[in-house]
Write an enzyme that holds these catalytic residues in place. Structure first.
Site, short mmCIF file in Angstrom:
data_model
loop_
_atom_site.label_atom_id
_atom_site.label_comp_id
_atom_site.label_asym_id
_atom_site.label_seq_id
_atom_site.Cartn_x
_atom_site.Cartn_y
_atom_site.Cartn_z
N PHE A 1 75.05 8.87 35.37
CA PHE A 1 74.93 7.45 35.72
C PHE A 1 73.46 7.11 35.95
O PHE A 1 72.72 7.88 36.57
CB PHE A 1 75.72 7.13 36.99
CG PHE A 1 77.18 7.44 36.89
CD1 PHE A 1 78.07 6.50 36.39
CD2 PHE A 1 77.67 8.68 37.27
CE1 PHE A 1 79.43 6.80 36.29
CE2 PHE A 1 79.02 8.99 37.18
CZ PHE A 1 79.90 8.04 36.68
N ASP B 1 64.95 14.25 37.10
CA ASP B 1 65.78 13.29 36.38
C ASP B 1 66.56 12.43 37.38
O ASP B 1 67.51 12.89 38.00
CB ASP B 1 66.75 14.04 35.47
CG ASP B 1 67.51 13.11 34.53
OD1 ASP B 1 67.43 11.88 34.69
OD2 ASP B 1 68.18 13.63 33.61
N GLY C 1 66.29 8.43 39.83
CA GLY C 1 65.72 7.85 41.03
C GLY C 1 64.20 7.74 41.04
O GLY C 1 63.60 7.59 42.10
N ASP D 1 70.33 11.90 26.03
CA ASP D 1 71.47 12.55 26.67
C ASP D 1 72.66 12.67 25.72
O ASP D 1 72.98 11.73 24.99
CB ASP D 1 71.92 11.76 27.90
CG ASP D 1 70.91 11.79 29.02
OD1 ASP D 1 70.41 12.89 29.34
OD2 ASP D 1 70.61 10.72 29.58
#
Length: 220
Positions: free
Chosen positions: A134, A162, A164, A31
């Protein structure tokens, strides 16, 4: 396909686990955050260019100006940027000049239909199933309808989810039509990393795309 995001390793001070994880997953997800599009910051261009691994490297840019980073990135397999930043066609063209795969990312509040005009120009779609920026968040249920709509629109586009992801949500989203699963926390917090990765891969294989879902009109 398990796509590991090492960002939470840094936040949890567990960098020593990285090599073992990379030996067992399918690709790595790096990221870039500008601190404005999302409030946090992650890898910089130098860190990504110097990131050594034997598996594909995918870059996810969370920034208002993706072009600021695209031309500087090296030795990567794909770049994905957010639909919400606009100038979509020009950003796609800029990434294609690097002869790598192009992805578009859709945040939770963004209707999936917004990317339909670009499907034939890109290689993958990343659907954010948590709020971007987050780690460790729970899967947002509205993601499921987006997956169904997108897979109904395109049988071939790669769909990555992307956020969970765990052995239960991976199986669900695979059944709905997703191909790739971006994951971190559930792996690094495990007492047995290799066993957890094998469990996650098994869950992804147990989820078989349900074509009956793709034939229904999804209005939610």
């Amino acid at each position: 396909m398990l796509e590991f995001s090492p960002l939470c390793l840094q936040r949890l001070n567990l960098d020593q686990r990285l090599s073992k994880i990379l030996d067992n997953v399918d690709s790595v997800h790096l990221d870039i955050m500008d601190g404005e599009f999302v409030p946090n910051e992650a890898f910089d261009v130098e860190g990504i260019n110097n990131f050594k691994c034997k598996i594909p490297k995918h870059v996810h840019i969370m920034a208002h100006d993706p072009d600021k980073y695209i031309n500087k990135l090296k030795n990567i397999d794909s770049i994905s940027f957010h639909l919400e930043v606009g100038d979509t066609l020009n950003i796609i063209k800029n990434i294609k000049k690097k002869n790598i795969k192009v992805g578009i990312v859709v945040s939770p509040q963004t209707p999936i239909e917004g990317i339909f005009d670009y499907i034939d120009l890109i290689d993958r779609v990343i659907i954010m199933s948590v709020e971007p920026g987050f780690s460790g968040q729970k899967y947002l249920p509205d993601t499921s309808s987006k997956i169904i709509k997108l897979r109904k629109f395109s049988k071939d586009i790669e769909i990555a989810i992307d956020g969970g992801m765990n052995e239960h949500t991976i199986r669900e989203v695979r059944t709905l039509g997703a191909n790739s699963f971006i994951i971190c926390s559930v792996i690094v917090k495990s007492d047995d990393i290799v066993s957890k990765i094998l469990e996650l891969k098994k869950s992804s294989k147990m989820g078989t795309i349900n074509n009956n879902l793709l034939e229904k009109d999804i209005n939610t």
